[in-house]
Design an enzyme around this catalytic site. Structure first.
Site, short mmCIF file in Angstrom:
data_model
loop_
_atom_site.label_atom_id
_atom_site.label_comp_id
_atom_site.label_asym_id
_atom_site.label_seq_id
_atom_site.Cartn_x
_atom_site.Cartn_y
_atom_site.Cartn_z
N THR A 37 0.73 -1.30 -0.08
CA THR A 37 0.14 0.05 -0.01
C THR A 37 0.96 1.26 0.10
O THR A 37 2.16 1.07 0.02
CB THR A 37 -0.99 0.19 1.13
OG1 THR A 37 -0.16 -0.02 2.46
CG2 THR A 37 -1.85 -1.15 1.09
N TYR A 38 0.22 2.45 0.00
CA TYR A 38 1.01 3.79 -0.21
C TYR A 38 1.97 3.59 1.25
O TYR A 38 1.71 3.46 2.12
CB TYR A 38 0.13 4.87 0.11
CG TYR A 38 0.56 6.29 -0.16
CD1 TYR A 38 0.91 6.70 -1.84
CD2 TYR A 38 0.76 6.92 0.88
CE1 TYR A 38 1.57 7.90 -1.74
CE2 TYR A 38 1.25 8.29 0.73
CZ TYR A 38 1.57 8.76 -0.68
OH TYR A 38 2.16 10.06 -0.86
N MET A 39 3.28 4.13 0.61
CA MET A 39 4.36 4.08 1.61
C MET A 39 4.68 5.30 2.27
O MET A 39 5.51 5.19 3.34
CB MET A 39 5.78 3.38 0.78
CG MET A 39 6.09 4.22 -0.23
SD MET A 39 5.22 4.14 -1.77
CE MET A 39 5.48 5.51 -2.28
N ARG A 40 4.38 6.33 1.81
CA ARG A 40 4.66 7.72 2.56
C ARG A 40 3.76 7.97 3.48
O ARG A 40 3.00 9.10 3.55
CB ARG A 40 4.82 8.84 1.47
CG ARG A 40 6.21 8.86 0.52
CD ARG A 40 6.25 9.88 -0.47
NE ARG A 40 7.42 9.84 -1.20
CZ ARG A 40 7.45 9.07 -2.30
NH1 ARG A 40 6.36 8.50 -2.79
NH2 ARG A 40 8.64 8.93 -3.06
#
Length: 549
Positions: free
Chosen positions: A25-28
């Site tokens: 999933t989105y890492m930031r």
């Protein structure tokens, strides 16, 4: 680098028969919240793979920090049944390591805790001395069945904490007696990982900015990296000193953390950005004006005496570090690198000719100190840039009389030993870069360069990341996809970005389940029925072709 690897896992990897699929999933984000579907999937996987003994009665929820970005889920695998070891061959080494870490930590986060038995054992010796050993034994592995977090201690220290099976009255044999004296150690220097932890603890920065911060402090030479350790440079220490003197309120951790909280309020429309900027500049501009007028880098007086005139030496700042200069300047022009004042020839290989002449122009050589250590440099610099590396203890070197002639036609140079930026020894012509003769081993000289090789100027090669055709990272999109992304050739990340812009602009995310995308007339030509957001890359891949130009 790590963020780049994570980006590639998020954008998607070609899994051959399974298609193109985003693995995480989105890492930031630093959120620890998990979608209900992901929680249920994790519990079902743990039950099937490890059994009920490892499954808690109910799902485990973690509390986010105040500063966490809750707009996204925690970083987790999109499909738990894509086991790291099963897709290892389809990933790069870095991708495998990072995906394996994310997969294991996510599964472990929903398992029961490990249970240890803490043991204290008294041992009576035949010399009437009482010895005590304390340690622990694992009673139940729990999440350790999947994931064991590594710590900055050696394996030997780790083993010492785990005691073997002992019984009351058991006779033990003495193997060895070790006497250790302990001293109080200063705190360890930061590594990139421990510095990020400290930033998180202080509420400074966000996951999306940590990588940029690490790059910036090294690219600007505020710190250097020695293995994993970050060490401040003289430039870094001076910058901090000047900032603390002139901008103390601005560089405090409290100010940075408070500013980020205020910016969050602006993002939530709870505060006007104009008032925030006005408030900041009222205090900031006077500090800037004062620093412009008053800031100087003072010379530091020392107790050392000038070798020329015996006057006191001063530490004087130049570009990125201090050097020694005579306090009687301009009457005395003595200068020296700080490292050379305590230079000892005994630390280097015996037999080295310290009085040798320049291999290029035969002028006298001077002892100098550069970015990569001590070396002999031509006294006629900058007209002549001849140098000779000084060999360290036990290192082979070429004496001036043993240097072979350069094999290139029309070249009057000699083959000299050099050291690369990474410390590797190689041999090249003394006329480099006007002559391109270069080998890793002297034995390769005749093999690589025959008698007809002309003297040729060295040409710099492009770094490996610049090789290949321009535009090789671009993709040509189908006409159906072009209507959505508004371009014929784009990078994969831009294609994804533009598709998501379209989805949000048209409100195509399901109102009850934001993970579901419902196609409209244009998007139905990419996928004709509602899909999970993590399947998006698989469908887009069918409409993308890597560009040849």
């Amino acid at each position: 680098r790590t963020m780049g690897v994570a980006q590639s896992l998020y954008e998607g990897v070609d899994l051959k028969s399974k298609g193109f699929e985003g693995l995480i999933t989105y890492m930031r984000t630093d959120s620890v919240s998990i979608a209900t579907e992901a929680l249920s999937s994790a519990r079902a996987f743990i039950k099937n793979k490890y059994g009920n003994n490892f499954l808690p009665e109910k799902g485990i929820f973690y509390k986010s920090k105040k500063s966490a970005q809750e707009a996204h889920e925690a970083i987790r695998p999109t499909n738990l049944y894509l086991l790291p070891d099963e897709i290892k061959e389809l990933l790069t080494l870095d991708q495998f390591k990072l995906y394996s870490l994310i997969w294991k930590r996510f599964i472990a986060s929903q398992m029961k805790p490990a249970i240890y038995d803490t043991v204290s054992c008294d041992i009576q010796t035949d010399k009437k001395i009482l010895l005590r050993a304390t340690g622990s034994n694992i009673k139940f592995a729990g999440f350790l069945k999947v994931y064991v977090e590594k710590k900055d201690i050696s394996e030997e220290e780790e083993e010492l904490k785990l005691l073997p099976h002992l019984e009351v009255g058991k006779t033990l044999n003495l193997v060895d007696v070790i006497s250790d004296q302990s001293f109080t150690k200063p705190p360890a220097r930061f590594t990139e990982a421990s510095l990020v932890k400290e930033l998180e603890k202080s509420g400074v920065g966000r996951p999306s900015t940590y990588a940029a911060i690490m790059n910036k402090i090294q690219n600007r030479e505020y710190t250097t990296k020695d293995r994993l350790t970050l060490k401040p440079t003289q430039l870094g220490e001076l910058i901090i000193q000047l900032l603390e003197q002139n901008f103390a309120p601005i560089i405090s951790v409290g100010f940075t953390s408070a500013m980020e909280d205020d910016l969050e309020l602006v993002a939530q429309n709870k505060r006007k950005w104009q008032s925030l900027i006005e408030e900041f500049y009222k205090a900031f501009i006077p500090m800037v004006e004062k620093a412009k007028k008053e800031t100087i880098i003072p010379k530091i007086e020392t107790s050392r005496k000038c070798p020329k005139c015996k006057a006191p030496l001063q530490k004087i700042w130049s570009k990125s570090k201090y050097f020694y200069g005579c306090s009687k300047y301009p009457d005395c022009d003595f200068t020296s690198a700080i490292e050379l004042m305590d230079f000892k020839k005994d630390d280097y290989e015996e037999g080295f000719d310290w009085e040798q002449t320049c291999p290029k122009c035969k002028s006298k050589m001077n002892l100098k100190y550069g970015k990569f250590g001590a070396f002999l440099g031509c006294s006629d610099y900058p007209k002549c840039q001849g140098i000779v590396n000084i060999p360290k203890k036990g290192e082979k070197f070429l004496k001036p009389e043993d240097r072979p002639n350069c094999p290139a036609l029309g070249c009057d140079g000699k083959i000299v030993m050099r050291r690369s930026k990474r410390g590797k020894i190689f041999f090249s012509c003394s006329n480099f870069p006007d002559c391109d003769v270069i080998v890793n081993d002297l034995d390769d000289l005749e093999k690589k360069y025959d008698a007809n090789h002309p003297k040729t100027a060295h040409q710099k090669r492009d770094p490996f990341y610049k090789k290949g055709k321009k535009g090789s990272n671009l993709f040509e999109v189908s006409k159906d996809l072009e209507k959505i992304v508004k371009g014929k050739k784009l990078s994969r990340s831009d294609i994804l970005k533009n598709v998501w812009k379209y989805i949000k602009a048209k409100n195509l995310q399901d109102k009850k389940n934001k993970r579901q995308i419902n196609p409209d007339k244009n998007l139905s030509k990419i996928f004709d029925k509602p899909i999970d957001m993590m399947q998006l890359s698989t469908h887009l891949n069918k409409h993308m072709k890597r560009s040849d130009s």
